[in-house]
Design a protein around this motif. Sequence first.
Motif, PDB file in Angstrom:
ATOM      1  N   LYS A 155      27.588  32.122  -9.844  1.00  0.00           N
ATOM      2  CA  LYS A 155      26.414  31.826 -10.618  1.00  0.00           C
ATOM      3  C   LYS A 155      25.954  30.412 -10.312  1.00  0.00           C
ATOM      4  O   LYS A 155      26.718  29.495 -10.117  1.00  0.00           O
ATOM      5  N   LYS A 156      24.766  30.339 -10.269  1.00  0.00           N
ATOM      6  CA  LYS A 156      24.204  29.044 -10.007  1.00  0.00           C
ATOM      7  C   LYS A 156      24.374  28.173 -11.239  1.00  0.00           C
ATOM      8  O   LYS A 156      24.473  28.650 -12.352  1.00  0.00           O
ATOM      9  N   PHE A 157      24.317  26.741 -11.096  1.00  0.00           N
ATOM     10  CA  PHE A 157      24.359  25.821 -12.213  1.00  0.00           C
ATOM     11  C   PHE A 157      23.083  25.982 -13.045  1.00  0.00           C
ATOM     12  O   PHE A 157      21.983  26.074 -12.536  1.00  0.00           O
ATOM     13  N   THR A 158      23.213  26.000 -14.383  1.00  0.00           N
ATOM     14  CA  THR A 158      22.055  26.168 -15.263  1.00  0.00           C
ATOM     15  C   THR A 158      21.141  24.956 -15.178  1.00  0.00           C
ATOM     16  O   THR A 158      21.564  23.828 -15.344  1.00  0.00           O
ATOM     17  N   ALA A 159      19.861  25.191 -14.901  1.00  0.00           N
ATOM     18  CA  ALA A 159      18.911  24.082 -14.715  1.00  0.00           C
ATOM     19  C   ALA A 159      18.495  23.497 -16.055  1.00  0.00           C
ATOM     20  O   ALA A 159      18.314  24.196 -17.022  1.00  0.00           O
ATOM     21  N   LEU A 160      18.381  22.170 -16.123  1.00  0.00           N
ATOM     22  CA  LEU A 160      17.887  21.491 -17.319  1.00  0.00           C
ATOM     23  C   LEU A 160      17.073  20.296 -16.854  1.00  0.00           C
ATOM     24  O   LEU A 160      17.565  19.190 -16.763  1.00  0.00           O
ATOM     25  N   PHE A 215      27.677  20.630 -13.138  1.00  0.00           N
ATOM     26  CA  PHE A 215      28.378  20.906 -14.390  1.00  0.00           C
ATOM     27  C   PHE A 215      28.526  22.406 -14.571  1.00  0.00           C
ATOM     28  O   PHE A 215      27.539  23.151 -14.528  1.00  0.00           O
ATOM     29  N   ASP A 216      29.763  22.863 -14.763  1.00  0.00           N
ATOM     30  CA  ASP A 216      30.044  24.279 -15.010  1.00  0.00           C
ATOM     31  C   ASP A 216      30.207  24.473 -16.511  1.00  0.00           C
ATOM     32  O   ASP A 216      31.100  23.888 -17.135  1.00  0.00           O
ATOM     33  N   GLU A 217      29.367  25.320 -17.093  1.00  0.00           N
ATOM     34  CA  GLU A 217      29.385  25.522 -18.543  1.00  0.00           C
ATOM     35  C   GLU A 217      30.505  26.442 -19.010  1.00  0.00           C
ATOM     36  O   GLU A 217      30.711  26.611 -20.205  1.00  0.00           O
ATOM     37  N   GLY A 218      31.237  27.043 -18.065  1.00  0.00           N
ATOM     38  CA  GLY A 218      32.358  27.889 -18.446  1.00  0.00           C
ATOM     39  C   GLY A 218      31.919  29.213 -19.046  1.00  0.00           C
ATOM     40  O   GLY A 218      30.766  29.621 -18.950  1.00  0.00           O
ATOM     41  N   ARG A 219      32.864  29.880 -19.684  1.00  0.00           N
ATOM     42  CA  ARG A 219      32.599  31.179 -20.305  1.00  0.00           C
ATOM     43  C   ARG A 219      32.967  31.126 -21.777  1.00  0.00           C
ATOM     44  O   ARG A 219      33.993  30.537 -22.149  1.00  0.00           O
ATOM     45  N   GLU A 220      32.153  31.742 -22.613  1.00  0.00           N
ATOM     46  CA  GLU A 220      32.406  31.784 -24.045  1.00  0.00           C
ATOM     47  C   GLU A 220      32.646  33.219 -24.494  1.00  0.00           C
ATOM     48  O   GLU A 220      32.137  34.158 -23.891  1.00  0.00           O
ATOM     49  N   GLU A 221      33.416  33.380 -25.571  1.00  0.00           N
ATOM     50  CA  GLU A 221      33.662  34.721 -26.108  1.00  0.00           C
ATOM     51  C   GLU A 221      32.353  35.429 -26.449  1.00  0.00           C
ATOM     52  O   GLU A 221      32.214  36.641 -26.271  1.00  0.00           O
ATOM     53  N   SER A 222      31.390  34.652 -26.900  1.00  0.00           N
ATOM     54  CA  SER A 222      30.119  35.237 -27.323  1.00  0.00           C
ATOM     55  C   SER A 222      29.273  35.740 -26.157  1.00  0.00           C
ATOM     56  O   SER A 222      28.235  36.382 -26.381  1.00  0.00           O
ATOM     57  N   ASP A 223      29.697  35.476 -24.911  1.00  0.00           N
ATOM     58  CA  ASP A 223      28.948  35.974 -23.756  1.00  0.00           C
ATOM     59  C   ASP A 223      28.936  37.500 -23.711  1.00  0.00           C
ATOM     60  O   ASP A 223      28.039  38.103 -23.123  1.00  0.00           O
ATOM     61  N   THR A 250      24.305  39.956 -14.819  1.00  0.00           N
ATOM     62  CA  THR A 250      25.491  40.251 -15.605  1.00  0.00           C
ATOM     63  C   THR A 250      25.788  39.092 -16.545  1.00  0.00           C
ATOM     64  O   THR A 250      25.496  37.930 -16.244  1.00  0.00           O
ATOM     65  N   ALA A 251      26.380  39.409 -17.703  1.00  0.00           N
ATOM     66  CA  ALA A 251      26.585  38.415 -18.743  1.00  0.00           C
ATOM     67  C   ALA A 251      27.657  37.391 -18.375  1.00  0.00           C
ATOM     68  O   ALA A 251      27.589  36.237 -18.802  1.00  0.00           O
ATOM     69  N   TYR A 252      28.652  37.787 -17.584  1.00  0.00           N
ATOM     70  CA  TYR A 252      29.733  36.892 -17.152  1.00  0.00           C
ATOM     71  C   TYR A 252      30.430  37.564 -15.986  1.00  0.00           C
ATOM     72  O   TYR A 252      30.161  38.726 -15.657  1.00  0.00           O
ATOM     73  N   GLU A 253      31.332  36.845 -15.342  1.00  0.00           N
ATOM     74  CA  GLU A 253      32.047  37.390 -14.189  1.00  0.00           C
ATOM     75  C   GLU A 253      32.829  38.639 -14.596  1.00  0.00           C
ATOM     76  O   GLU A 253      33.681  38.584 -15.490  1.00  0.00           O
ATOM     77  N   GLY A 254      32.536  39.769 -13.963  1.00  0.00           N
ATOM     78  CA  GLY A 254      33.242  41.008 -14.261  1.00  0.00           C
ATOM     79  C   GLY A 254      32.615  41.843 -15.347  1.00  0.00           C
ATOM     80  O   GLY A 254      33.110  42.934 -15.656  1.00  0.00           O
ATOM     81  N   SER A 255      31.526  41.393 -15.928  1.00  0.00           N
ATOM     82  CA  SER A 255      30.902  42.109 -17.048  1.00  0.00           C
ATOM     83  C   SER A 255      30.138  43.337 -16.579  1.00  0.00           C
ATOM     84  O   SER A 255      29.616  43.387 -15.461  1.00  0.00           O
ATOM     85  N   ASP A 256      30.063  44.339 -17.463  1.00  0.00           N
ATOM     86  CA  ASP A 256      29.174  45.483 -17.229  1.00  0.00           C
ATOM     87  C   ASP A 256      27.965  45.422 -18.166  1.00  0.00           C
ATOM     88  O   ASP A 256      27.228  46.390 -18.310  1.00  0.00           O
ATOM     89  N   GLU A 257      27.765  44.269 -18.808  1.00  0.00           N
ATOM     90  CA  GLU A 257      26.618  44.029 -19.664  1.00  0.00           C
ATOM     91  C   GLU A 257      25.575  43.211 -18.896  1.00  0.00           C
ATOM     92  O   GLU A 257      25.916  42.251 -18.214  1.00  0.00           O
ATOM     93  N   PHE A 258      24.329  43.591 -19.019  1.00  0.00           N
ATOM     94  CA  PHE A 258      23.241  42.898 -18.342  1.00  0.00           C
ATOM     95  C   PHE A 258      22.239  42.380 -19.356  1.00  0.00           C
ATOM     96  O   PHE A 258      22.102  42.925 -20.451  1.00  0.00           O
ATOM     97  N   GLY A 259      21.525  41.337 -18.962  1.00  0.00           N
ATOM     98  CA  GLY A 259      20.500  40.804 -19.838  1.00  0.00           C
ATOM     99  C   GLY A 259      19.564  39.869 -19.092  1.00  0.00           C
ATOM    100  O   GLY A 259      19.836  39.470 -17.958  1.00  0.00           O
ATOM    101  N   PHE A 260      18.444  39.520 -19.752  1.00  0.00           N
ATOM    102  CA  PHE A 260      17.460  38.618 -19.174  1.00  0.00           C
ATOM    103  C   PHE A 260      17.760  37.184 -19.616  1.00  0.00           C
ATOM    104  O   PHE A 260      18.211  36.946 -20.741  1.00  0.00           O
ATOM    105  N   GLU A 261      17.471  36.257 -18.714  1.00  0.00           N
ATOM    106  CA  GLU A 261      17.636  34.847 -19.034  1.00  0.00           C
ATOM    107  C   GLU A 261      16.511  34.062 -18.369  1.00  0.00           C
ATOM    108  O   GLU A 261      16.194  34.275 -17.198  1.00  0.00           O
ATOM    109  N   VAL A 262      15.895  33.164 -19.137  1.00  0.00           N
ATOM    110  CA  VAL A 262      14.820  32.317 -18.624  1.00  0.00           C
ATOM    111  C   VAL A 262      15.358  30.904 -18.470  1.00  0.00           C
ATOM    112  O   VAL A 262      15.941  30.347 -19.411  1.00  0.00           O
ATOM    113  N   ASP A 263      15.172  30.326 -17.294  1.00  0.00           N
ATOM    114  CA  ASP A 263      15.673  28.988 -17.007  1.00  0.00           C
ATOM    115  C   ASP A 263      14.601  28.149 -16.331  1.00  0.00           C
ATOM    116  O   ASP A 263      13.784  28.675 -15.565  1.00  0.00           O
TER     117      ASP A 263
END
Length: 274
Positions: free
Chosen positions: A2-7, A109-117, A57-70
């Motif tokens: 995954k690319k680094f989240t742009a800010l 900066f790597d934001e890591g993975r959260e349970e809520s992902d 995909t929501a996180y590495e290995g996930s079968d959940e998909f979603g949209f994200e605007v960056d």
Amino acid sequence: MKKFTALLLLTCLYGFSFHSALAQERTALVPLPSVDDFTKGQDGWALGLGLGIEYETAYEGSDEFGFEVDPAGALQWRRGNDIFFWAGEALGWRGLRANTWLFEALVGFDEGREESDSKKGYLDGLGDNDEGFELVLQARRAFDADWRYWLIGRVVTGGNGNLGLFGVGRRFGDKRDGSGSEINVVAVFHDSKFANTDFGINAQQAAASGLNETRLSGGFRSLGVNYNYRHIINNNWQIFGEALYERYSSKVQDSPIARSSYEAEVGIGFIYVF
């Protein structure tokens, strides 16, 4: 991958002078759609700002998909064949040598993975992965100055371990301004620390989540295909797109975290170049 989240901060507009004149013929540092170059072939400051939307995909290995605007784009300073840049949470440099070598180094900066992902609760009990900085070193070696074909190598290292990527690329299109499209096919390898950060489950996590304790060794991680597209509409506006498919190795797929055998994403966006 995954690319680094742009800010990108709009306030960086203040206090800088940017090139607004279009050169007779744009010449990017290298004519690759995946390499941002907003300098229009000129030395000095340049800025591109925009937005992108991804379905991924929501996180590495996930079968959940979603949209994200960056946010998208970068603040750049060019001198000859060197560009220094700030792209959100990444600060780096890239340089062209002998017309066929492109080197890049950045700290991100790597934001890591959260349970809520996981909206379905598949990560419950695993805790959050640590955030942290990563050093990325990359080199591309073109077979000729036209950058029609090349070899690519990348190393990512940080507190969560090390990852390496090696592959080949092909450019489509004849312009030298960075427009057109390209495709890369890569093999990805990781050490045991990196592997277990994404897919490992220790005894404490196993007890909390109900998943089997899992420890992975280093080695082959995945085989990936990445496609990039860029269209320069006029002096200021650009459209970009990207598609990624990454097929995990059998060892990674054996992890309970890997609910899918692959990672995928597709995105499109625009950038305004000042």
